[in-house]
Design a protein around this motif. Sequence first.
Motif, PDB file in Angstrom:
ATOM      1  N   VAL A  70      11.886  40.554  73.005  1.00 51.38           N
ATOM      2  CA  VAL A  70      10.863  40.064  73.995  1.00 51.38           C
ATOM      3  C   VAL A  70       9.854  39.098  73.119  1.00 51.38           C
ATOM      4  N   ALA A  71       9.313  38.436  73.993  1.00 50.31           N
ATOM      5  CA  ALA A  71       7.955  37.516  73.831  1.00 50.31           C
ATOM      6  C   ALA A  71       6.994  37.965  74.538  1.00 50.31           C
ATOM      7  N   ILE A  72       5.781  37.726  73.941  1.00 44.46           N
ATOM      8  CA  ILE A  72       4.466  37.717  74.776  1.00 44.46           C
ATOM      9  C   ILE A  72       3.896  36.608  75.190  1.00 44.46           C
ATOM     10  N   ALA A  73       3.678  36.324  76.234  1.00 44.86           N
ATOM     11  CA  ALA A  73       3.314  34.866  76.769  1.00 44.86           C
ATOM     12  C   ALA A  73       1.740  34.970  76.951  1.00 44.86           C
ATOM     13  N   HIS A  74       0.925  33.904  76.756  1.00 49.17           N
ATOM     14  CA  HIS A  74      -0.266  33.811  77.038  1.00 49.17           C
ATOM     15  C   HIS A  74      -0.898  33.620  78.489  1.00 49.17           C
ATOM     16  N   PRO A  75      -1.890  33.906  79.191  1.00 45.56           N
ATOM     17  CA  PRO A  75      -2.041  33.605  80.503  1.00 45.56           C
ATOM     18  C   PRO A  75      -1.797  32.296  80.995  1.00 45.56           C
ATOM     19  N   GLY A  76      -1.380  32.436  82.206  1.00 49.60           N
ATOM     20  CA  GLY A  76      -1.188  31.258  83.312  1.00 49.60           C
ATOM     21  C   GLY A  76      -1.938  31.049  84.131  1.00 49.60           C
ATOM     22  N   ILE A  77      -1.835  30.903  85.297  1.00 52.57           N
ATOM     23  CA  ILE A  77      -2.974  30.539  86.365  1.00 52.57           C
ATOM     24  C   ILE A  77      -3.539  31.881  86.969  1.00 52.57           C
ATOM     25  N   ASP A  78      -2.824  32.995  86.763  1.00 49.76           N
ATOM     26  CA  ASP A  78      -3.349  34.124  86.930  1.00 49.76           C
ATOM     27  C   ASP A  78      -4.007  35.109  85.885  1.00 49.76           C
ATOM     28  N   LEU A  79      -4.292  34.153  84.727  1.00 52.72           N
ATOM     29  CA  LEU A  79      -5.075  34.939  83.710  1.00 52.72           C
ATOM     30  C   LEU A  79      -4.619  36.130  83.064  1.00 52.72           C
TER      31      LEU A  79
END
Length: 162
Positions: A70-79
């Motif tokens: 897995v990888a955890i990605a930081h927020p996009g447009i939905d925060l």
Amino acid sequence: MAVDVRWATIEDAAALAAILCEMAEHYRQPSLDADRALSAARKWLGEESPAYPHFALAFVDGEVSGLASVAIAHPGIDLERLLFLKDLFVRDNIRNAGVGRALIGFLADHCLSHGIGRIDLTTEDWNEGALRFYERLGAQRHGQKVFLRLSNDDLKAIAPRP
């Protein structure tokens, strides 16, 4: 049958390397060199995991039986952060025994307890077993995105030259 799922630590490097080698064979990829796989596992679990975990391992009777990469990605447009499930693999001899479900349940619990809003994943379009498994869990095909890849050769072609 009890399935124990936990985040892999440096002590699990040999188990991770072994299941990565088995996964490569399962997906008809060139065999991985066991020493290289162990070295990579040690690096990933030792140097690269402090901020976010990379691998969940499932054990049955003390033997590694499955993995989730897995990888955890930081927020996009939905925060909201998201967990991207790169690979889910269960050893052939223990398929359909709840190991995959236990891994996904572990990841879901992690997401809920850490404010991670969703799990995104991909699978090959020919992998009917995986598609049925994810649909049984409630996953829906998300037709708004197109999966693209920049290979290593592409990266070399676009990277700035010193």
